[in-house]
Each structure stands twice: as structure tokens, then as C-alpha cells.
Design a protein around this motif. Structure first.
Motif, PDB file in Angstrom:
ATOM      1  N   ASN A  82    -104.680 -11.104 -35.231  1.00  0.00           N
ATOM      2  CA  ASN A  82    -105.659 -11.042 -34.152  1.00  0.00           C
ATOM      3  C   ASN A  82    -105.172 -10.065 -33.085  1.00  0.00           C
ATOM      4  OD1 ASN A  82    -107.528 -11.370 -32.203  1.00  0.00           O
ATOM      5  ND2 ASN A  82    -107.213 -13.573 -31.903  1.00  0.00           N
ATOM      6  N   PRO A  83    -105.839  -8.909 -32.982  1.00  0.00           N
ATOM      7  CA  PRO A  83    -105.362  -7.898 -32.033  1.00  0.00           C
ATOM      8  C   PRO A  83    -105.420  -8.384 -30.587  1.00  0.00           C
ATOM      9  CG  PRO A  83    -107.491  -7.262 -32.940  1.00  0.00           C
ATOM     10  CD  PRO A  83    -107.035  -8.464 -33.706  1.00  0.00           C
ATOM     11  N   GLU A  84    -106.268  -9.405 -30.355  1.00  0.00           N
ATOM     12  CA  GLU A  84    -106.359  -9.902 -28.981  1.00  0.00           C
ATOM     13  C   GLU A  84    -105.090 -10.638 -28.545  1.00  0.00           C
ATOM     14  OE1 GLU A  84    -110.034 -12.060 -28.853  1.00  0.00           O
ATOM     15  OE2 GLU A  84    -111.121 -10.222 -29.343  1.00  0.00           O
ATOM     16  N   ASP A  85    -104.274 -11.019 -29.528  1.00  0.00           N
ATOM     17  CA  ASP A  85    -102.997 -11.668 -29.192  1.00  0.00           C
ATOM     18  C   ASP A  85    -101.940 -10.667 -28.737  1.00  0.00           C
ATOM     19  OD1 ASP A  85    -104.145 -13.995 -29.976  1.00  0.00           O
ATOM     20  OD2 ASP A  85    -103.224 -14.034 -31.980  1.00  0.00           O
ATOM     21  N   VAL A  86    -102.231  -9.371 -28.937  1.00  0.00           N
ATOM     22  CA  VAL A  86    -101.229  -8.355 -28.609  1.00  0.00           C
ATOM     23  C   VAL A  86    -101.418  -7.912 -27.163  1.00  0.00           C
ATOM     24  CG1 VAL A  86    -100.339  -6.062 -29.201  1.00  0.00           C
ATOM     25  CG2 VAL A  86    -101.238  -7.551 -30.997  1.00  0.00           C
ATOM     26  N   PRO A  87    -100.398  -8.055 -26.325  1.00  0.00           N
ATOM     27  CA  PRO A  87    -100.560  -7.625 -24.929  1.00  0.00           C
ATOM     28  C   PRO A  87    -100.667  -6.101 -24.831  1.00  0.00           C
ATOM     29  CG  PRO A  87     -98.292  -8.330 -25.360  1.00  0.00           C
ATOM     30  CD  PRO A  87     -99.064  -8.573 -26.615  1.00  0.00           C
ATOM     31  N   GLU A  88    -101.342  -5.662 -23.803  1.00  0.00           N
ATOM     32  CA  GLU A  88    -101.440  -4.214 -23.545  1.00  0.00           C
ATOM     33  C   GLU A  88    -100.031  -3.672 -23.296  1.00  0.00           C
ATOM     34  OE1 GLU A  88    -104.184  -2.018 -23.200  1.00  0.00           O
ATOM     35  OE2 GLU A  88    -105.219  -3.648 -24.252  1.00  0.00           O
ATOM     36  N   PRO A  89     -99.730  -2.486 -23.821  1.00  0.00           N
ATOM     37  CA  PRO A  89     -98.384  -1.961 -23.575  1.00  0.00           C
ATOM     38  C   PRO A  89     -98.202  -1.549 -22.114  1.00  0.00           C
ATOM     39  CG  PRO A  89     -99.735  -0.302 -24.666  1.00  0.00           C
ATOM     40  CD  PRO A  89    -100.571  -1.549 -24.590  1.00  0.00           C
ATOM     41  N   ASP A  90     -96.978  -1.634 -21.675  1.00  0.00           N
ATOM     42  CA  ASP A  90     -96.627  -1.206 -20.323  1.00  0.00           C
ATOM     43  C   ASP A  90     -96.319   0.289 -20.373  1.00  0.00           C
ATOM     44  OD1 ASP A  90     -95.523  -0.643 -17.896  1.00  0.00           O
ATOM     45  OD2 ASP A  90     -93.815  -2.006 -18.096  1.00  0.00           O
ATOM     46  N   LEU A  91     -97.200   1.089 -19.802  1.00  0.00           N
ATOM     47  CA  LEU A  91     -97.000   2.539 -19.861  1.00  0.00           C
ATOM     48  C   LEU A  91     -96.627   3.113 -18.495  1.00  0.00           C
ATOM     49  CD1 LEU A  91    -100.111   3.456 -22.055  1.00  0.00           C
ATOM     50  CD2 LEU A  91     -97.769   3.113 -22.832  1.00  0.00           C
ATOM     51  N   VAL A  92     -96.485   2.233 -17.512  1.00  0.00           N
ATOM     52  CA  VAL A  92     -96.260   2.746 -16.154  1.00  0.00           C
ATOM     53  C   VAL A  92     -94.892   2.408 -15.562  1.00  0.00           C
ATOM     54  CG1 VAL A  92     -98.688   2.946 -15.529  1.00  0.00           C
ATOM     55  CG2 VAL A  92     -97.542   0.771 -15.208  1.00  0.00           C
ATOM     56  N   SER A  93     -94.277   1.316 -16.008  1.00  0.00           N
ATOM     57  CA  SER A  93     -92.956   0.969 -15.464  1.00  0.00           C
ATOM     58  C   SER A  93     -91.969   2.067 -15.823  1.00  0.00           C
ATOM     59  CB  SER A  93     -92.451  -0.334 -16.063  1.00  0.00           C
ATOM     60  OG  SER A  93     -93.263  -1.395 -15.682  1.00  0.00           O
ATOM     61  N   PRO A  94     -90.872   2.187 -15.041  1.00  0.00           N
ATOM     62  CA  PRO A  94     -89.830   3.126 -15.454  1.00  0.00           C
ATOM     63  C   PRO A  94     -89.388   2.790 -16.883  1.00  0.00           C
ATOM     64  CG  PRO A  94     -89.343   2.181 -13.300  1.00  0.00           C
ATOM     65  CD  PRO A  94     -90.551   1.473 -13.810  1.00  0.00           C
ATOM     66  N   VAL A  95     -89.135   3.823 -17.680  1.00  0.00           N
ATOM     67  CA  VAL A  95     -88.887   3.616 -19.111  1.00  0.00           C
ATOM     68  C   VAL A  95     -87.750   2.623 -19.350  1.00  0.00           C
ATOM     69  CG1 VAL A  95     -88.293   4.768 -21.272  1.00  0.00           C
ATOM     70  CG2 VAL A  95     -89.789   5.909 -19.639  1.00  0.00           C
ATOM     71  N   GLU A  96     -86.700   2.717 -18.518  1.00  0.00           N
ATOM     72  CA  GLU A  96     -85.530   1.856 -18.760  1.00  0.00           C
ATOM     73  C   GLU A  96     -85.823   0.382 -18.507  1.00  0.00           C
ATOM     74  OE1 GLU A  96     -85.758   4.329 -16.635  1.00  0.00           O
ATOM     75  OE2 GLU A  96     -85.057   3.773 -14.647  1.00  0.00           O
ATOM     76  N   LYS A  97     -86.943   0.101 -17.847  1.00  0.00           N
ATOM     77  CA  LYS A  97     -87.278  -1.297 -17.560  1.00  0.00           C
ATOM     78  C   LYS A  97     -88.267  -1.874 -18.578  1.00  0.00           C
ATOM     79  CE  LYS A  97     -85.942  -1.719 -12.881  1.00  0.00           C
ATOM     80  NZ  LYS A  97     -86.118  -0.688 -11.887  1.00  0.00           N
ATOM     81  N   ARG A  98     -88.753  -1.032 -19.485  1.00  0.00           N
ATOM     82  CA  ARG A  98     -89.771  -1.519 -20.419  1.00  0.00           C
ATOM     83  C   ARG A  98     -89.145  -2.289 -21.568  1.00  0.00           C
ATOM     84  NH1 ARG A  98     -93.719   3.627 -21.306  1.00  0.00           N
ATOM     85  NH2 ARG A  98     -93.521   4.499 -19.209  1.00  0.00           N
ATOM     86  N   HIS A  99     -89.958  -3.180 -22.133  1.00  0.00           N
ATOM     87  CA  HIS A  99     -89.486  -3.940 -23.289  1.00  0.00           C
ATOM     88  C   HIS A  99     -89.860  -3.211 -24.568  1.00  0.00           C
ATOM     89  CE1 HIS A  99     -88.265  -7.249 -20.817  1.00  0.00           C
ATOM     90  NE2 HIS A  99     -89.432  -7.234 -20.214  1.00  0.00           N
ATOM     91  N   GLU A 100     -88.930  -3.225 -25.506  1.00  0.00           N
ATOM     92  CA  GLU A 100     -89.152  -2.520 -26.765  1.00  0.00           C
ATOM     93  C   GLU A 100     -90.327  -3.128 -27.525  1.00  0.00           C
ATOM     94  OE1 GLU A 100     -85.579  -1.913 -28.979  1.00  0.00           O
ATOM     95  OE2 GLU A 100     -86.681  -1.391 -30.807  1.00  0.00           O
ATOM     96  N   GLY A 101     -91.074  -2.264 -28.201  1.00  0.00           N
ATOM     97  CA  GLY A 101     -92.179  -2.721 -29.038  1.00  0.00           C
ATOM     98  C   GLY A 101     -93.503  -2.565 -28.326  1.00  0.00           C
ATOM     99  N   GLY A 102     -94.559  -3.005 -29.004  1.00  0.00           N
ATOM    100  CA  GLY A 102     -95.880  -3.043 -28.383  1.00  0.00           C
ATOM    101  C   GLY A 102     -96.641  -1.733 -28.357  1.00  0.00           C
ATOM    102  N   LEU A 103     -96.090  -0.688 -28.990  1.00  0.00           N
ATOM    103  CA  LEU A 103     -96.786   0.604 -28.942  1.00  0.00           C
ATOM    104  C   LEU A 103     -97.614   0.881 -30.200  1.00  0.00           C
ATOM    105  CD1 LEU A 103     -94.030   2.890 -27.362  1.00  0.00           C
ATOM    106  CD2 LEU A 103     -95.947   1.761 -26.230  1.00  0.00           C
ATOM    107  N   GLY A 104     -97.417   0.076 -31.238  1.00  0.00           N
ATOM    108  CA  GLY A 104     -98.088   0.334 -32.515  1.00  0.00           C
ATOM    109  C   GLY A 104     -99.604   0.363 -32.398  1.00  0.00           C
ATOM    110  N   LEU A 105    -100.156  -0.724 -31.852  1.00  0.00           N
ATOM    111  CA  LEU A 105    -101.612  -0.825 -31.720  1.00  0.00           C
ATOM    112  C   LEU A 105    -102.146   0.256 -30.781  1.00  0.00           C
ATOM    113  CD1 LEU A 105    -103.872  -2.652 -32.767  1.00  0.00           C
ATOM    114  CD2 LEU A 105    -103.522  -4.135 -30.794  1.00  0.00           C
ATOM    115  N   PHE A 106    -101.357   0.562 -29.767  1.00  0.00           N
ATOM    116  CA  PHE A 106    -101.733   1.619 -28.816  1.00  0.00           C
ATOM    117  C   PHE A 106    -101.873   2.964 -29.538  1.00  0.00           C
ATOM    118  CE2 PHE A 106    -100.311   5.048 -25.960  1.00  0.00           C
ATOM    119  CZ  PHE A 106    -101.311   4.985 -25.011  1.00  0.00           C
ATOM    120  N   PHE A 107    -100.881   3.310 -30.367  1.00  0.00           N
ATOM    121  CA  PHE A 107    -100.953   4.575 -31.115  1.00  0.00           C
ATOM    122  C   PHE A 107    -102.120   4.557 -32.114  1.00  0.00           C
ATOM    123  CE2 PHE A 107     -96.313   5.635 -30.176  1.00  0.00           C
ATOM    124  CZ  PHE A 107     -96.623   6.784 -29.467  1.00  0.00           C
TER     125      PHE A 107
END
Lengths: 138, 111
Positions: A82-107
Motif C-alpha cells: 500500500n503506497p499510502e503507508d509510505v511516508p513522503e521523503p524528506d527532501l529539505v532537511s540538511p542531507v546529514e540529518k536525513r534518514h536513509e531510505g524512502g526515495l524509491g517511490l519518489f523516483f
């Protein structure tokens, strides 16, 4: 329709099939790359999330071309996704503060014009991704 | 994917060719780890032969960069990045996190 074992080792072969079909459909190199990225991410998600691990099933891949669009269908027999279970990726925080993953559905959504998931009869998910041949500039 | 590594006086040069995806990215992560475990944090990644990189590969670059930049001890510099790969880095906002230069000679010269 070609069937591949749902392993990361299959990613290159699945992408090769799609790349070839997208080139034949007339897409330029940049577009072929975006389509390939969408498919790679989709298949990696199927392995990691639908099956939960490598080697627990197959991925069936089909490419269809029409005069206006190019469609990829990926089918698995894992859990429903269910794609609705996937949170929107964080594209704005400084890169070093982001959590790994979550870009697949975005791409996938960036590279394709339509991305939809539906449960298959029995078990698994059918993912249909469409890329229009004439794409509005994003 | 094929990776080669060359140790210079002031930095390490890593050349990656082919596809970096969920299958191959652990190998690249392992090489970065080996270099960093040896106390070297100035790394040039020559991407001239890189054909494809998925999000799994992009995270390997980000994680290596995080380690290298810690305590201001170094960084990962990307060289010869193809427009398509630059496009992916740009979409997810990773561009400002890396210095990207034209080729490996320029990158090695930065250190």
C-alpha cells in the motif's frame, strides 16, 4: 512477459529488458534512464517490502508500447503493498540529518507519469507504471 | 559493477564502472569502509564509467560523505558525473552535499 527470480541479482536483467523496450519505443537517453531508475526502485521495493527478503518469489515484467505511451507492468506474489503507508521523503532537511531510505517511490513517481498498485487475485501486487511519450516539462 | 582503488599521498581515488544498485552497492560501501577504517577520509569517486546508480547507491555516497566530513577530517569529492546521474542527485537535494568536479585530475588536486 518475462519472469525473474526476486533477487537483487535480477535487477540488471530486468532493467536491461526495460531499457531496450524504452529505446525501441523512441525515448531519448535521459528518459530511458528515468524509466530504468523507476523500474530498478520498484523491483528493489518488491524484494524488500512485498517479499521481505531476496529469493522468496518471482517478479514478472511486461513492457507495452502504444502510440502515446509506454507501460511497464511488474507483478509479484508477495504481500500487498500500500503506497499510502509510505511516508513522503524528506527532501529539505540538511542531507546529514536525513534518514536513509524512502526515495524509491519518489523516483518512481518522478520518472513515470502514472504509478498505480493493485492487489492481484490470490496474493501479491500488480504495479503499473506509465510514461507518456510527450511529457509535460516538470 | 567494477571498482578500482588507488591510494595517493593526499587522497584515495575510487573508480566505479557499471551499475550501482541494491545488488552491487554493498560492495562500494565496503570499500569506503575499508578506506575510512584505515584512517583516510579524503576520497575521490571517479564516476566517468558509472552507468547507473539507484537510491541504494546514492545512500552509500551520502553515508560515506557523513563519515568523511565528521570532525572536518575530509570529504568525498565526485568527479565526472554524467548529467543523468547529476539529475538524480539534484531531484533528491543531494547536490549541495558534494563537491562535483569535471574529472579525477581536478578532484585529486583539491586535496
Amino acid at each position: 512477459m518475462t519472469t525473474y527470480p526476486a533477487t537483487f541479482a535480477s535487477l540488471a536483467s530486468i532493467c536491461s529488458q526495460v531499457r531496450q523496450a524504452a529505446s525501441v519505443a523512441g525515448f531519448d537517453q535521459q528518459s530511458v534512464y528515468e524509466i530504468e531508475l523507476a523500474v530498478d526502485e520498484a523491483c528493489a521495493n518488491i524484494i524488500e517490502h512485498s517479499y521481505g527478503a531476496e529469493g522468496l518469489g518471482d517478479i514478472r515484467c511486461d513492457c507495452l508500447e502504444s502510440p502515446d505511451s509506454f507501460t511497464i507492468i511488474l507483478q509479484d506474489t508477495g504481500c500487498c503493498f500500500n503506497p499510502e503507508d509510505v511516508p513522503e521523503p524528506d527532501l529539505v532537511s540538511p542531507v546529514e540529518k536525513r534518514h536513509e531510505g524512502g526515495l524509491g517511490l519518489f523516483f518512481m513517481r518522478q520518472g513515470m507519469d502514472e504509478v498505480h498498485f493493485e492487489p492481484c487475485e490470490g496474493s501479491g501486487t500488480r504495479l503499473t507504471m506509465v510514461r507518456n511519450k510527450k511529457r509535460k516539462t516538470r | 559493477m567494477e571498482i578500482t582503488q588507488k591510494q595517493y599521498k593526499h587522497c584515495d581515488l575510487v573508480q566505479v564502472t557499471g551499475r550501482v544498485d541494491s545488488q552491487t552497492s554493498p560492495q562500494l560501501a565496503e570499500l569506503f569502509k575499508t578506506i575510512m577504517d584505515a584512517g583516510r577520509f579524503k576520497i575521490v569517486l571517479d564516476c566517468s564509467g558509472l552507468e547507473f546508480i539507484s537510491s541504494a547507491g546514492l545512500w552509500v555516497l551520502v553515508n560515506a560523505q557523513k563519515q568523511c566530513k565528521r570532525y572536518n577530517r575530509g570529504e568525498v569529492v565526485l568527479a565526472a558525473v554524467d548529467d543523468r546521474i547529476r539529475g538524480s542527485l539534484d531531484l533528491v537535494g543531494f547536490i549541495p552535499y558534494f563537491r562535483i568536479v569535471a574529472d579525477q585530475t581536478e578532484a585529486v588536486g583539491l586535496f
